[in-house]
Design a protein around this motif. Structure first.
Motif, PDB file in Angstrom:
ATOM      1  N   PRO A 241      -4.972  -3.497  14.644  1.00 24.74           N
ATOM      2  CA  PRO A 241      -4.285  -2.186  13.917  1.00 24.74           C
ATOM      3  C   PRO A 241      -3.172  -2.902  13.178  1.00 24.74           C
ATOM      4  N   TRP A 242      -2.393  -3.809  13.630  1.00 24.97           N
ATOM      5  CA  TRP A 242      -1.251  -4.406  12.902  1.00 24.97           C
ATOM      6  C   TRP A 242      -1.576  -5.031  11.492  1.00 24.97           C
ATOM      7  N   TRP A 243      -2.674  -5.519  11.259  1.00 20.92           N
ATOM      8  CA  TRP A 243      -3.069  -6.080   9.926  1.00 20.92           C
ATOM      9  C   TRP A 243      -2.646  -4.973   8.708  1.00 20.92           C
ATOM     10  N   ILE A 244      -2.898  -3.855   9.007  1.00 13.48           N
ATOM     11  CA  ILE A 244      -2.562  -3.058   7.905  1.00 13.48           C
ATOM     12  C   ILE A 244      -1.065  -2.904   7.544  1.00 13.48           C
ATOM     13  N   PRO A 245      -0.204  -2.477   8.426  1.00 11.65           N
ATOM     14  CA  PRO A 245       1.337  -2.491   7.944  1.00 11.65           C
ATOM     15  C   PRO A 245       1.831  -3.740   7.469  1.00 11.65           C
ATOM     16  N   LEU A 246       1.100  -4.833   8.203  1.00 13.95           N
ATOM     17  CA  LEU A 246       1.553  -6.326   7.798  1.00 13.95           C
ATOM     18  C   LEU A 246       1.141  -6.433   6.227  1.00 13.95           C
ATOM     19  N   LYS A 247       0.040  -6.188   6.130  1.00 14.62           N
ATOM     20  CA  LYS A 247      -0.554  -6.535   4.777  1.00 14.62           C
ATOM     21  C   LYS A 247       0.184  -5.807   3.549  1.00 14.62           C
ATOM     22  N   LEU A 248       0.550  -4.438   3.905  1.00 15.95           N
ATOM     23  CA  LEU A 248       1.103  -3.386   2.917  1.00 15.95           C
ATOM     24  C   LEU A 248       2.590  -3.962   2.859  1.00 15.95           C
ATOM     25  N   LEU A 249       3.264  -4.375   3.951  1.00 18.38           N
ATOM     26  CA  LEU A 249       4.542  -4.946   3.795  1.00 18.38           C
ATOM     27  C   LEU A 249       4.857  -6.171   3.037  1.00 18.38           C
ATOM     28  N   ALA A 250       3.656  -7.249   3.154  1.00 19.82           N
ATOM     29  CA  ALA A 250       3.628  -8.502   2.422  1.00 19.82           C
ATOM     30  C   ALA A 250       3.392  -8.260   1.010  1.00 19.82           C
ATOM     31  N   ALA A 251       2.714  -7.218   0.598  1.00 20.19           N
ATOM     32  CA  ALA A 251       2.340  -6.923  -0.732  1.00 20.19           C
ATOM     33  C   ALA A 251       3.463  -6.267  -1.386  1.00 20.19           C
ATOM     34  N   ALA A 252       4.232  -5.351  -0.585  1.00 16.90           N
ATOM     35  CA  ALA A 252       5.307  -4.743  -1.168  1.00 16.90           C
ATOM     36  C   ALA A 252       6.568  -5.766  -1.534  1.00 16.90           C
ATOM     37  N   ILE A 253       6.743  -6.659  -0.751  1.00 17.10           N
ATOM     38  CA  ILE A 253       7.799  -7.749  -0.929  1.00 17.10           C
ATOM     39  C   ILE A 253       7.399  -8.390  -2.247  1.00 17.10           C
ATOM     40  N   SER A 254       6.027  -8.836  -2.117  1.00 15.20           N
ATOM     41  CA  SER A 254       5.433  -9.560  -3.161  1.00 15.20           C
ATOM     42  C   SER A 254       5.638  -8.995  -4.590  1.00 15.20           C
ATOM     43  N   LEU A 255       5.176  -7.489  -4.680  1.00 15.95           N
ATOM     44  CA  LEU A 255       5.334  -7.105  -5.997  1.00 15.95           C
ATOM     45  C   LEU A 255       6.607  -6.255  -6.342  1.00 15.95           C
ATOM     46  N   GLY A 256       7.272  -6.088  -5.540  1.00 12.64           N
ATOM     47  CA  GLY A 256       8.935  -5.722  -5.497  1.00 12.64           C
ATOM     48  C   GLY A 256       9.665  -7.054  -6.076  1.00 12.64           C
ATOM     49  N   ALA A 257       9.455  -8.100  -5.580  1.00 14.39           N
ATOM     50  CA  ALA A 257      10.067  -9.429  -6.136  1.00 14.39           C
ATOM     51  C   ALA A 257       9.671  -9.658  -7.558  1.00 14.39           C
ATOM     52  N   GLY A 258       8.578  -9.509  -7.951  1.00 14.23           N
ATOM     53  CA  GLY A 258       8.102  -9.824  -9.234  1.00 14.23           C
ATOM     54  C   GLY A 258       6.889 -10.769  -9.309  1.00 14.23           C
ATOM     55  N   ALA A 259       6.088 -10.769  -8.302  1.00 15.64           N
ATOM     56  CA  ALA A 259       4.933 -11.585  -8.076  1.00 15.64           C
ATOM     57  C   ALA A 259       3.796 -10.874  -9.388  1.00 15.64           C
ATOM     58  N   SER A 260       3.042 -11.915 -10.091  1.00 16.64           N
ATOM     59  CA  SER A 260       2.122 -11.388 -11.071  1.00 16.64           C
ATOM     60  C   SER A 260       0.918 -11.097 -10.593  1.00 16.64           C
ATOM     61  N   LEU A 261       0.818  -9.848  -9.713  1.00 15.54           N
ATOM     62  CA  LEU A 261      -0.254  -9.437  -9.277  1.00 15.54           C
ATOM     63  C   LEU A 261      -0.250  -7.958  -9.178  1.00 15.54           C
ATOM     64  N   GLY A 262      -1.421  -7.231  -8.537  1.00 15.83           N
ATOM     65  CA  GLY A 262      -1.140  -5.796  -8.745  1.00 15.83           C
ATOM     66  C   GLY A 262      -1.544  -5.158  -7.188  1.00 15.83           C
ATOM     67  N   PRO A 263      -1.100  -3.815  -6.995  1.00 15.82           N
ATOM     68  CA  PRO A 263      -1.050  -3.240  -5.675  1.00 15.82           C
ATOM     69  C   PRO A 263      -2.641  -2.644  -5.348  1.00 15.82           C
ATOM     70  N   GLU A 264      -3.418  -2.719  -6.391  1.00 10.54           N
ATOM     71  CA  GLU A 264      -4.931  -2.449  -5.956  1.00 10.54           C
ATOM     72  C   GLU A 264      -5.751  -2.982  -4.867  1.00 10.54           C
ATOM     73  N   ALA A 265      -5.450  -4.291  -4.667  1.00 14.22           N
ATOM     74  CA  ALA A 265      -6.326  -4.874  -3.630  1.00 14.22           C
ATOM     75  C   ALA A 265      -5.588  -4.673  -2.149  1.00 14.22           C
ATOM     76  N   PRO A 266      -4.298  -4.590  -1.959  1.00 15.83           N
ATOM     77  CA  PRO A 266      -3.728  -4.104  -0.787  1.00 15.83           C
ATOM     78  C   PRO A 266      -4.019  -2.657  -0.397  1.00 15.83           C
ATOM     79  N   SER A 267      -4.299  -1.720  -1.393  1.00 14.31           N
ATOM     80  CA  SER A 267      -4.625  -0.511  -1.259  1.00 14.31           C
ATOM     81  C   SER A 267      -6.022  -0.269  -0.770  1.00 14.31           C
ATOM     82  N   VAL A 268      -6.795  -1.176  -1.504  1.00 18.01           N
ATOM     83  CA  VAL A 268      -8.305  -1.004  -1.331  1.00 18.01           C
ATOM     84  C   VAL A 268      -8.574  -1.735   0.439  1.00 18.01           C
ATOM     85  N   GLU A 269      -8.031  -2.958   0.403  1.00 19.84           N
ATOM     86  CA  GLU A 269      -8.419  -3.703   1.643  1.00 19.84           C
ATOM     87  C   GLU A 269      -7.823  -2.775   2.921  1.00 19.84           C
TER      88      GLU A 269
END
Length: 617
Positions: A101-129
């Motif tokens: 169960p902790w995979w989901i919040p950890l994945k979303l937190l890491a993606a939020a940090i990445s995208l909020g910091a300016g990583a050249s990626l998108g939010p769709e894969a974390p949402s889908v996964e």
């Protein structure tokens, strides 16, 4: 009579599955809403608050956001490591996962940090996964069958895309094209549709019902005609030219992502500590972002500007195209979390806008659509070729823009783009895994599970090359086999003969001609094979990626010497036995755990396809 025991009040298995799908849709919608707000919070913290406060010190402070983001990602991975997974690993029986169960919040937190910091990626894969993980968790905790767990995973994936892009139709087709390509049924569609609709409704409540990109036809007064229309039949070939270029850009994106992974995972930086790679990647992103600031981040604002006909010079567009490829590769390779949908959309918009500008300058006397129209078509063409999901790309662009006028040329460009990409570069960017990458990780896979030699069986049927076709058919019928391995006089592997090969031969030849044919003339070669010492999880991946029923097992020293056969049923059995072994490992010594060996009465159900002629189709 007690109403609780009334059979009329009991849920059938199908109704229970629909109820679970609605729950997956509801949960995924809430996760996506929280994820989007979390991205906004980190962007405000790292880019607005921090950078704006230090901007008087100089423009160099713009590089601080991705650098600090790399530090946060590194600290997060050190504190709570997250296993590597994707949508394909959630639905593929070759590599079943038991998520936590902790995979989901950890994945979303890491993606939020990445995208909020300016990583050249998108939010769709974390949402889908995350939606797929939620479906997998729900199904496995309720002890549902493997097929129903996979169906809930597909429903969660559809819900993730539906909520993330406000595109429920595209979400459904994403699940059907990628997650349920081998188990498409009417009941499966109902489950996926319900999850996508519920998720989209929840997301609209929390995020609004507006499309992802606002076009002039929407933002301008109603009496203004939309500009995205084909000006005539003469313009259609130009959209096909854009489809050709889009296939090349999608291949470039695939190679750039592979280069980024190779640089940090298998290349010169492979020996660096894992915690240092996001920090190094953040520094690289920050420094490169000083010269290409629009290439950082998700890039939706830039895409919307292009679609709204904001002028960009050809040199600016070319720099954005090359810069996005490099920044996306560094983001993925260094350990930032995000998806490849957004980079593909960005590259397609930039490519289409530049292509439209060149056409208008080269052909000034021909009435053409504006560059923004070509940008929209380019987005769908590059996305379709990258993801290998043409219907999803077409419907996603329609739902994201709410503009129908350009759909027909868009479909033509998408069709050509994905066909050319399949011919030139079979592996896909997302969610498939390249076979070469899996083979490179074979040693690690062997440590994690069983080898092919432990689960393979003896070949069920061998046919000589000079065997007449009619005799071969009799052998297949008597052996109750879908296919047979074709060998020479020394029983060395020469190809595969399937019932489909015989059917094609019957369709092409007259009855009198068919009697003269031999197995060699109708069989297919070369053959995709595996080795006895290869890990089952590695060898089985192409079986499910290309829908194979079996793989010949050959000697690594002599690839034409047949030593066994790996069939899908044995792969599934080995997966279940390995799961039980891992669960009981603390209580039962490893040497007491036995894996059944080949038995004389085991009959594989083969349906192989040749390596070269089918993998590119």
């Amino acid at each position: 009579m007690n109403s609780v025991s009334d059979p009329r009040l009991r849920l059938s298995s199908e109704n229970l599955l629909l109820l679970l799908a609605a729950g997956v849709g509801l949960g995924t919608g809430l996760l996506v809403i929280g994820f989007r707000y979390l991205i906004g919070w980190f962007r405000h913290l790292l880019q607005d608050t921090l950078v704006d406060s230090l901007l008087p010190l100089g423009s160099w402070v713009l590089a601080l956001a991705p650098m600090l983001g790399g530090v946060l990602i590194s600290a997060l991975w050190v504190a709570v490591p997250l296993p590597s997974f994707s949508l394909s690993s959630l639905v593929s029986p070759a590599r079943p996962l038991a998520p936590r169960p902790w995979w989901i919040p950890l994945k979303l937190l890491a993606a939020a940090i990445s995208l909020g910091a300016g990583a050249s990626l998108g939010p769709e894969a974390p949402s889908v996964e995350s939606g797929g993980l939620l479906g997998s968790l729900l199904g496995q905790n309720l002890n549902l069958s493997r097929e129903r767990v996979q169906l809930l995973v597909a429903a969660g994936a559809a819900a993730g895309l539906a909520a993330g892009f406000n595109a429920p139709i595209a979400g459904v087709f994403l699940a059907l094209e990628l997650a349920l390509s081998r188990s498409f049924t009417t009941s499966a569609v109902s489950v996926v549709v319900l999850a996508a609709v519920v998720s989209a409704l929840i997301a609209q409540v929390g995020l609004g019902a507006q499309p992802a990109f606002l076009l002039p036809a929407i933002t301008q007064p109603a009496f203004v005609l939309p500009a995205y229309e084909v000006q005539g039949l003469l313009e259609v070939p130009f959209y096909l030219g854009l489809g050709l270029l889009a296939s090349l850009v999608s291949i470039a994106l695939s190679y750039s992502l592979e280069w980024g992974k190779r640089l940090f995972v298998w290349g010169p930086l492979a020996g660096w500590p894992a915690w240092s790679k996001p920090i190094l990647g953040g520094w690289c992103l920050g420094l490169l972002g000083l010269g290409i600031p629009l290439g950082l981040g998700v890039g939706y604002e830039t895409i919307e500007s292009i679609l709204q006909a904001v002028p960009f010079s050809l040199s600016q567009l070319g720099l954005l195209l090359l810069g996005k490829l490099l920044l996306s590769a560094l983001s993925v390779g260094s350990g930032f979390v995000g998806g490849t949908f957004a980079p593909a959309l960005f590259l397609g918009a930039v490519l289409g806008a530049g292509y439209g500008q060149v056409l208008s300058q080269v052909l000034p006397l021909i009435s053409l659509s504006p560059p923004a129209a070509y940008a929209m078509v380019g987005m769908a063409a590059v996305l379709a070729a990258s993801v290998r999901a043409p219907l999803t790309a077409i419907l996603l662009l329609f739902e994201m823009t709410r503009d129908y006028h350009i759909v027909l040329p868009l479909m033509a460009a998408v069709g050509l783009s994905i066909w050319l990409t399949e011919q030139l570069h079979p592996p896909a960017v997302y969610p498939s895994v390249r076979l070469e990458s899996l083979r490179a990780k074979g040693e690690a896979g062997q440590k994690a599970g069983l080898t092919v030699e432990e689960v393979m069986v003896a070949p069920s049927l061998l046919l000589r090359q000079d065997t007449p076709v009619r005799e071969a058919l009799d052998s297949l019928v008597q052996g109750k086999c879908h296919s047979a391995l074709v060998v020479d006089a020394q029983e060395r592997l020469r190809g595969i003969l399937t019932l489909q090969d015989l059917e094609r031969a019957l369709a092409r030849k007259e009855s009198s001609e068919l009697a003269e044919l031999t197995v060699q003339e109708v069989s297919q070669a070369p053959v995709l094979t595996t080795f006895p010492d290869e890990a089952v999880v590695v060898a089985a991946e192409p079986m499910y990626q290309y829908d194979l029923r079996q793989l010949p097992v050959v000697s690594r020293e002599d690839p034409e010497h047949i030593v066994g056969l790996l069939d899908r049923e044995r792969v599934l059995l080995s997966q279940e036995l390995q799961s039980v072994r891992q669960a009981l490992e603390p209580e039962i010594p490893a040497e007491e755990d036995g894996i059944p060996g080949p038995s004389s009465d085991s009959q594989p159900v083969p349906q192989p396809v040749p390596e070269e002629s089918t993998l590119s189709q």
